[in-house]
Motif scaffolding. Structure first.
Motif, short mmCIF file in Angstrom:
data_model
loop_
_atom_site.label_atom_id
_atom_site.label_comp_id
_atom_site.label_asym_id
_atom_site.label_seq_id
_atom_site.Cartn_x
_atom_site.Cartn_y
_atom_site.Cartn_z
N ALA A 185 21.91 34.99 50.96
CA ALA A 185 22.24 34.00 52.00
C ALA A 185 22.12 32.59 51.44
O ALA A 185 22.98 31.72 51.69
CB ALA A 185 21.32 34.18 53.21
N ILE A 186 21.06 32.35 50.65
CA ILE A 186 20.87 31.04 50.03
C ILE A 186 21.98 30.75 49.02
O ILE A 186 22.57 29.65 49.01
CB ILE A 186 19.49 30.98 49.32
CG1 ILE A 186 18.37 31.08 50.37
CG2 ILE A 186 19.36 29.70 48.51
CD1 ILE A 186 16.99 31.23 49.76
N ILE A 191 24.98 32.05 48.95
CA ILE A 191 26.25 31.91 49.65
C ILE A 191 26.40 30.50 50.22
O ILE A 191 27.45 29.87 50.10
CB ILE A 191 26.38 32.96 50.78
CG1 ILE A 191 26.56 34.36 50.16
CG2 ILE A 191 27.56 32.64 51.70
CD1 ILE A 191 26.38 35.49 51.17
N ALA A 192 25.33 30.01 50.85
CA ALA A 192 25.36 28.66 51.42
C ALA A 192 25.59 27.62 50.33
O ALA A 192 26.41 26.70 50.50
CB ALA A 192 24.05 28.38 52.15
N ALA A 193 24.90 27.78 49.21
CA ALA A 193 25.07 26.83 48.11
C ALA A 193 26.47 26.93 47.51
O ALA A 193 27.12 25.90 47.25
CB ALA A 193 24.03 27.10 47.02
N GLY A 194 26.95 28.16 47.34
CA GLY A 194 28.29 28.36 46.77
C GLY A 194 29.38 27.80 47.65
O GLY A 194 30.32 27.16 47.17
N ALA A 195 29.26 28.01 48.96
CA ALA A 195 30.26 27.50 49.90
C ALA A 195 30.30 25.98 49.89
O ALA A 195 31.37 25.36 49.94
CB ALA A 195 29.96 28.01 51.30
N ALA A 196 29.12 25.37 49.81
CA ALA A 196 29.04 23.90 49.79
C ALA A 196 29.68 23.34 48.52
O ALA A 196 30.42 22.34 48.57
CB ALA A 196 27.59 23.45 49.88
N VAL A 197 29.43 23.98 47.39
CA VAL A 197 29.99 23.51 46.12
C VAL A 197 31.51 23.66 46.12
O VAL A 197 32.24 22.76 45.72
CB VAL A 197 29.37 24.29 44.93
CG1 VAL A 197 30.11 23.98 43.64
CG2 VAL A 197 27.90 23.96 44.79
#
Length: 339
Positions: A115-116, A118-124
């Motif tokens: 989950a962490i 995914i959130a970081a990847g989506a933001a990047v």
């Protein structure tokens, strides 16, 4: 796919409920039978199919295809996780009745980590489209590394502790035996870890490594955070039961690493093509149906060739045993008997 905060909340609540059910099922340490593992493995897969089909019914056909492609890919990578879990369990001689608890905690750690990520990847991705080049190159490198490791470790069935885990053990100390589901105990007035805590740390560290590989892989199939998250969640749920169902079969999947390397390499190329397309370069676009066909085809071929190779190896070992028995005792054995 435009997902409202309400849908996100309902999805997280629903998945949390399923996780709670899974925890309730495995709350009491016990030996998991093949029947129990089989039933719950089917239940989790059916739930994933219902979710994916529900997306299609709601008019999200593209999202449904992306979900199934992501789910199959993540499930395949999770099976590779299981092989490492088997080695860790063997390394620490985890009692069979405690293995279910270890796997449950391991899956929970994996869910949180992904989950962490995914959130970081989506933001990047939302801010830097060129990151697809990095993701693609990383997956191609990972695919090559996986092949090299498969060739080098074909006869190596051991798992070694890393430096971080060894330093933690040295810092806190480890009890000489398991104490049920306890993670810490008092030993001569000092608080020390139980072997169960060490195993859970080992599983958690392994989850970090696998998350680093799996998240770029699924972002190569879809950039929708909702699909990425749900595909990962459904792929991880039921992993505990799958461990007990195919634990013996894992050793027969001798070509699994090669199959996964092909899949990761394919997705890596797909990511690079996507990045070029986003930059205005006219290149072929890899569709989701084609991706599904490639991923499914590779897994089918890999499974078949693995089972055939395992059968041949078993037959060869049996033939060698018969020849050794027919030849009688060796010269050294004869001397030891006569003496």
């Amino acid at each position: 796919m435009d997902v409202s905060w309400t849908v996100w909340v309902l999805t997280i609540v629903g998945l949390s409920t399923l996780i709670a059910v899974d925890f309730f099922i495995g709350r009491k340490p016990h030996d998991v039978s093949t029947k129990e593992a089989g039933i719950w493995t089917i239940v989790w897969i059916v739930l994933a199919v219902i979710f994916g089909a529900g997306l299609a019914v709601l008019g999200e056909g593209k999202a449904s295809g992306e979900f199934f492609a992501g789910f199959i890919t993540e499930k395949s990578l999770s099976v590779d996780n299981l092989f490492v879990f088997v080695l860790i369990m063997a390394k620490f001689a985890v009692p069979s009745q405690l293995q279910q608890r270890v796997l449950l905690i391991g899956v929970l750690i994996a869910l949180v980590l992904r989950a962490i990520f995914i959130a970081a990847g989506a933001a990047v991705i939302a801010n830097f489209s060129w990151v697809f080049y990095i993701f693609g190159a990383f997956l191609i490198y990972t695919a090559w590394k996986l092949i090299q490791e498969a060739r080098a470790d074909e006869d190596d069935e051991d798992w070694e502790e890393n430096r971080l885990l060894k330093s933690i053990e040295h810092r806190f100390g480890v009890a000489d035996k398991y104490h049920g589901t306890k993670l810490f105990i008092r030993n001569n007035g000092k608080r020390v870890m139980t072997p169960l805590m060490v195993v859970m740390l080992a599983i958690g560290m392994t989850d970090v490594l696998f998350a680093v590989d799996s998240i770029p892989a699924i972002f190569g199939l879809t950039q929708d955070p909702y699909i990425v998250f749900t595909a990962n969640a459904f792929a991880l749920m039921g992993l505990r039961q799958l461990y007990f169902l195919i634990g013996g079969l894992l050793k027969k999947l001798v070509h699994l690493s090669y199959g996964l390397s092909v899949i990761l390499g394919f997705i890596g190329v797909k990511l690079v093509l996507h990045a070029l397309h986003e930059s205005g370069v006219h290149v072929p676009v890899v569709t989701i149906p084609f991706s599904l066909a490639v991923i499914g085809g590779v897994l089918v071929v890999t499974t078949i060739t693995s089972l055939v190779a395992s059968k041949k190896m078993a037959a060869a070992e049996a033939e060698e045993a018969r020849e050794a028995e027919a030849a009688g005792p060796s010269e050294e054995e004869s001397k030891s008997v006569s003496s």
